[in-house]
Design a protein around this motif. Structure first.
Motif, mmCIF file in Angstrom:
data_model
loop_
_atom_site.group_PDB
_atom_site.id
_atom_site.type_symbol
_atom_site.label_atom_id
_atom_site.label_comp_id
_atom_site.label_asym_id
_atom_site.label_seq_id
_atom_site.Cartn_x
_atom_site.Cartn_y
_atom_site.Cartn_z
ATOM 1 N N PRO A 206 35.798 28.833 27.219
ATOM 2 C CA PRO A 206 36.528 27.993 26.267
ATOM 3 C C PRO A 206 37.970 27.839 26.737
ATOM 4 C CG PRO A 206 36.457 30.228 25.455
ATOM 5 C CD PRO A 206 35.693 30.231 26.759
ATOM 6 N N SER A 207 38.731 27.048 26.021
ATOM 7 C CA SER A 207 40.156 26.957 26.325
ATOM 8 C C SER A 207 40.766 28.336 26.135
ATOM 9 C CB SER A 207 40.836 25.934 25.413
ATOM 10 O OG SER A 207 40.670 26.291 24.054
ATOM 11 N N GLY A 208 41.714 28.670 27.001
ATOM 12 C CA GLY A 208 42.261 30.027 26.968
ATOM 13 C C GLY A 208 43.763 30.061 27.066
ATOM 14 N N GLY A 209 44.428 29.006 26.646
ATOM 15 C CA GLY A 209 45.876 28.946 26.774
ATOM 16 C C GLY A 209 46.274 28.087 27.965
ATOM 17 N N VAL A 210 47.563 27.988 28.214
ATOM 18 C CA VAL A 210 48.091 27.099 29.246
ATOM 19 C C VAL A 210 47.511 27.459 30.610
ATOM 20 C CG1 VAL A 210 50.155 26.305 30.434
ATOM 21 C CG2 VAL A 210 50.224 26.751 27.967
ATOM 22 N N GLY A 211 46.796 26.498 31.214
ATOM 23 C CA GLY A 211 46.297 26.671 32.569
ATOM 24 C C GLY A 211 45.037 27.500 32.694
ATOM 25 N N ASN B 9 46.346 32.058 35.603
ATOM 26 C CA ASN B 9 45.935 30.728 35.149
ATOM 27 C C ASN B 9 45.872 29.744 36.318
ATOM 28 O OD1 ASN B 9 48.668 30.617 35.557
ATOM 29 N ND2 ASN B 9 49.185 29.872 33.506
ATOM 30 N N TYR B 10 45.533 28.503 35.968
ATOM 31 C CA TYR B 10 45.424 27.391 36.908
ATOM 32 C C TYR B 10 44.313 27.594 37.946
ATOM 33 C CZ TYR B 10 49.734 25.933 34.735
ATOM 34 O OH TYR B 10 50.678 25.558 33.802
ATOM 35 N N GLY B 11 43.142 27.960 37.441
ATOM 36 C CA GLY B 11 41.963 27.999 38.297
ATOM 37 C C GLY B 11 41.421 26.598 38.529
ATOM 38 N N PRO C 108 36.028 28.313 36.774
ATOM 39 C CA PRO C 108 37.311 27.788 36.288
ATOM 40 C C PRO C 108 38.384 28.853 36.102
ATOM 41 C CG PRO C 108 35.752 27.971 34.484
ATOM 42 C CD PRO C 108 34.984 28.297 35.725
ATOM 43 N N ARG C 109 37.997 30.119 35.965
ATOM 44 C CA ARG C 109 38.973 31.180 35.684
ATOM 45 C C ARG C 109 39.257 31.991 36.952
ATOM 46 N NH1 ARG C 109 39.428 32.350 30.159
ATOM 47 N NH2 ARG C 109 39.065 30.404 29.020
ATOM 48 N N ARG C 110 40.526 32.282 37.154
ATOM 49 C CA ARG C 110 40.943 33.136 38.281
ATOM 50 C C ARG C 110 40.925 34.591 37.801
ATOM 51 N NH1 ARG C 110 46.146 31.234 41.410
ATOM 52 N NH2 ARG C 110 45.037 32.442 43.022
ATOM 53 N N ILE C 111 39.940 35.324 38.255
ATOM 54 C CA ILE C 111 39.699 36.690 37.774
ATOM 55 C C ILE C 111 39.373 37.579 38.967
ATOM 56 C CG2 ILE C 111 38.039 38.136 36.498
ATOM 57 C CD1 ILE C 111 37.800 35.851 34.468
ATOM 58 N N ARG C 112 39.821 38.818 38.891
ATOM 59 C CA ARG C 112 39.429 39.822 39.879
ATOM 60 C C ARG C 112 39.176 41.133 39.143
ATOM 61 N NH1 ARG C 112 38.147 38.757 45.398
ATOM 62 N NH2 ARG C 112 37.615 40.816 46.232
ATOM 63 N N LEU C 113 37.957 41.644 39.239
ATOM 64 C CA LEU C 113 37.638 42.925 38.618
ATOM 65 C C LEU C 113 38.462 44.028 39.274
ATOM 66 C CD1 LEU C 113 33.738 42.678 38.349
ATOM 67 C CD2 LEU C 113 35.434 42.193 36.569
#
Length: 531
Positions: free
Chosen positions: A158-163, A284-286, A251-256
């Protein structure tokens, strides 16, 4: 640690015993379903496996698809197909990692629970509003649950804030999967549940755009530096990536964060692990996807083709028969058009398979209010095909039945409010009134649908009989529910004169409203019977 070999799949066998298996086991005939600790995990695991087969084991054409339907591959065949992709599904390490940003040297630290779409957000916790999904219930996840949660977030984001970008399908998309029916009480195998939703390769090229790149990173975006979207024109269109990236969107920039692990039991599945994950890093910005269509999701299309397709989302009131036509056959105006895998079944696969019970359509997804998950919906709808290829005619008559139901639900809601108050317009909407009609009339609708699919179901006299039965049932259901709402436990300031007047008015319009009047006209012409 590669997901190809990890026992991340809780699979149910025909003795109703559930155990963890790796993806190479999915064609075993004794395995029949996925059981998961959470319903969104179950949907995500099905999509993961369908995407894996679509990427590594897709049939060349419909004939090859049918060969594997009739004779599923053995475990060695799947191991051989998955082997070249093994290193692309590594979950940990410093290099490319499944569904994770390739180069994320720093970022905001988040608790592992934030991977769950229904977890309370920071503001909810600060305002002490986490009434239903409480904070601190999930503090650590085993690698398998973390992988599933990460995948579920990326494909439903879902939308998660700016970027913080939404998923390729938008926030809270619906997923539609075909499920084979049991034959003589024997449930279908897991393989057949998955394979029914796999498209031949000659259909994949038609999915999205014109990109013909064969690099694995064109399909699996975590294998290359992220196409970030800080710039306003930083979208990723179907021309920028392989069509199969629809199954693996990120779409999300994530690293475990593997530096913060501990031993214990997973708070999701309860399994003991020496490497429970407690957090991750994010920025953000993925990838900002634009103009894509996912094969497992229905879409609304602009009649003038000036706007991009819009995926169908979860919504208040859940999924029911009022959505049947759009989800299964698609509306004539493509508002919406059914998912591509459903359309392919109806136009191609159905004719390949031997006669037997039709599959059912499993529809699932979140109902999102911006960043807040209001509900997870799971529904199963029957699949029907029109008799003798009379698709447009069948769709038209189903639409007529639904128009009558829509009008009846609206009339019921309005007249209950008229019975409740002298100034009904001052009352707040009561969605439960309309919803009670949809629930009470569901069985009757599917009975009418069964009648329409008979070989003679669209002929004038049988059609008129079906419509007459529907009109009478809708009328009775609406009037019975009116009585329940105004004189039962829901009654407001009861006024008998106001109630009688409202009921009489409702009874009148349940025959005289435009959809009912048009249908009664046809019934009277064919059956010579007054309304």
């Amino acid at each position: 640690m590669t997901l190809i070999e990890l026992n991340l799949l809780p699979l149910l066998d025909r003795t109703e015993k559930a155990e963890g298996h790796s993806p190479t086991a999915i064609a075993r005939p004794d395995l029949i379903d996925i059981v998961a600790a959470r319903p969104d995990f179950r949907s995500a695991l099905y999509q993961f496996l369908i995407g894996l087969l679509q990427t590594t084991f897709a049939p060349e054409d419909e004939d090859e698809w049918l060969e594997y339907w009739e004779s599923p591959p053995d475990e060695n065949a799947l191991k051989a197909a998955f082997a070249p992709w093994r290193d692309a599904f590594v979950l940990d390490g410093d290099g490319p990692a499944f569904m994770q940003d390739l180069d994320l040297p720093n970022g905001e630290e988040k608790p592992i629970a934030s991977l769950l779409i229904d977890a309370p957000g920071d503001k909810t916790i600060r305002d002490n509003l986490d009434f239903f999904n409480k904070r601190d219930r999930v503090e650590a996840m085993c690698p398998a649950c973390a992988a599933i949660a990460l995948y579920a977030l990326q494909i439903n984001a879902p939308s998660g804030g700016v970027g913080h970008r939404v998923s390729l399908r938008g926030g809270g998309p619906l997923t539609c999967l075909l499920v084979p029916s049991a034959i003589d009480g024997t449930p279908p195998s897991l393989w057949h549940r998955l394979w029914l939703n796999v498209l031949p390769r000659n259909k994949i090229a038609q999915l999205n755009g014109s990109c013909t790149g064969q690099a694995r990173s064109d399909i699996l975006p975590w294998l290359a530096p992220t196409r970030t979207s800080e710039r306003k024109d930083g979208q990723t269109t179907p021309d920028d990536a392989h069509p199969l990236q629809a199954y693996w969107s990120m779409p999300r920039r994530i690293r475990l964060d593997w530096t913060r692990v501990r031993a214990g039991h997973c708070d999701i599945c309860g399994i003991a692990s020496e490497r429970l994950l407690t957090g991750y890093r994010t920025r953000n910005y993925g990838i900002n996807y634009l103009g894509w269509e996912h094969p497992l999701t229905p879409y609304y299309h602009d009649p003038k083709d000036k706007e991009l397709p819009l995926s169908m989302k979860g919504q208040k009131g859940g999924i029911g028969y009022r959505h049947w036509l759009g989800l299964v056959m698609g509306n004539a105006d493509r508002q919406p058009e059914s998912a591509r895998v459903v359309r392919h079944y109806l136009t191609e696969k159905r004719d390949l398979l031997p006669p037997g019970p039709e599959p059912r359509l499993w529809v699932s997804g979140y109902d999102m209010d911006n960043m807040k998950a209001r509900c997870w919906y799971d529904a199963t709808l029957p699949v029907h095909s029109p008799p003798g290829g009379r698709e447009n005619e069948f769709r038209h008559h189903v639409r007529d039945l639904l128009d009558v139901a829509v009008e009846a639900a609206k009339l019921l809601s309005g007249h209950v409010k008229k019975a409740w108050a002298d100034r009904p317009g001052d009352l707040k909407d009561e969605p439960a009134i309309g919803q009670s009609f949809w629930q009470a009339s569901e069985t009757t609708f599917y009975r009418a649908l069964d009648a329409l699919t008979l070989p003679e179901g669209l002929e004038p006299v049988p059609l008129a009989s079906t419509q007459r039965a529907w009109l009478r049932a809708v009328r009775k259901t609406a009037l019975d529910l009116f009585d329940d709402w105004v004189t039962g436990e829901y009654e407001k300031d009861w006024d008998i004169e106001r109630t009688v007047r409202a009921r009489a008015d409702l009874a009148k319009w349940l025959n005289a409203a435009k959809p009912m009047r048009a249908m009664w006209k046809f019934v009277n012409e064919q059956l010579k019977e007054p309304a």
